[in-house]
Design an enzyme around this catalytic site. Sequence first.
Site, PDB file in Angstrom:
ATOM      1  N   CYS A 113       0.803  -1.223   0.000  1.00 44.21           N
ATOM      2  CA  CYS A 113       0.000   0.000   0.000  1.00 44.21           C
ATOM      3  C   CYS A 113       0.837   1.273   0.000  1.00 44.21           C
ATOM      4  CB  CYS A 113      -0.952  -0.011   1.190  1.00 44.21           C
ATOM      5  SG  CYS A 113      -2.079  -1.423   1.192  1.00 44.21           S
ATOM      6  N   HIS A 250      -2.193   6.975   2.927  1.00 43.33           N
ATOM      7  CA  HIS A 250      -2.789   5.740   2.409  1.00 43.33           C
ATOM      8  C   HIS A 250      -4.246   5.663   2.859  1.00 43.33           C
ATOM      9  CE1 HIS A 250      -3.887   1.683   1.701  1.00 43.33           C
ATOM     10  NE2 HIS A 250      -3.583   1.221   2.907  1.00 43.33           N
ATOM     11  N   ASN A 280     -10.535   0.956   0.342  1.00 48.00           N
ATOM     12  CA  ASN A 280      -9.081   0.886   0.424  1.00 48.00           C
ATOM     13  C   ASN A 280      -8.565   0.274  -0.876  1.00 48.00           C
ATOM     14  OD1 ASN A 280      -6.417   0.073   0.844  1.00 48.00           O
ATOM     15  ND2 ASN A 280      -6.758  -0.604   2.948  1.00 48.00           N
TER      16      ASN A 280
END
EC number: 2.3.1.180
Length: 322
Positions: A113, A250, A280
């Site tokens: 990520c 993130h 996400n």
Amino acid sequence: MIGSKILATGHYVPKDIVTNDDLAKVVDTSDEWIVSHTGIRSRRVSLRGENTSDLATKAAEIALERAGISAKELGFIIVTTFTPDGLAPSTAALVQRNLGADKAWGFDLSTACAGFVFGLSTADKFIKSGAYQYGLVIAAEVNSKMMDFSDRTSTVFFGDGAGAAVLAPSEVGVLTAEEMHTIGDAEVVHSGRIAPLTKLSAENYPTIDAFAQEGRTVYNEVTTKIPNHIQDFLKGKNLTVDDVDYFVLHQANLRMIEKVAASLGQSMDKFITNLEEYGNASSAGIAMAFDQLNSQVDLTGKKVVLTGFGAGFTYGSLLLEF
């Protein structure tokens, strides 16, 4: 000294929207639980055969059009992903073919990520070398293909998407500072592991595991380490968090970002988020959120911090000054 500038950005998401209520039909969860724990209300999911290279290609096409350059002018392509089309060829090679960027070489970069942050940092070095006129960084993920849809601790978070940035040389560089870290840990977050053989057999066939995470451990690591990391990073540039105009973290979990903002003593107005709508999207989340900021706000004179964190445990920040 040559620096690098960001000519243009772009992002692309699949058309299919999966709401929390849709997920509740597949896994034991509810809209109320997901929103209260994550802030996520929906996510985009690739249900029409689009793989990671397809999302990456479409985001790249948007960025290239906005930059006003042809794919044939590109010197290199970096794709950050931990959900590639396959181990070989690289997703970047497939994007190079799709774009017709026949003068560019490419490779994939995997820091989960945190990928877009590490990808921009890497591209910046190639541009600063003076050997390349244009470079392309794409963060792209099809997380849905790696999910165990019986595991609600992971499935409720993730969506699919891609974001891209075109870089070029500049007398005054936009990327003015960086700091990266890796803490090797194979268990807290993992995906796509391939086990080695234990015997020679005609029945051997490679299999991979689904995405898995220790959610509470991840939350505690991020909310403890990341605020200190950001403050120390800025202190090294004689700056404080008050000097930063926008933070793009993130897009893991809205509650996590709110906790980081509170720890830094900053208003959430300075934190760009899109996970409420997109979920996400792993490494693509920062790239997509930064494109949204770049498209909606005149960043001239602004300071922007991009902070990625993901499996590894790998994390890092970039300071962009426009």
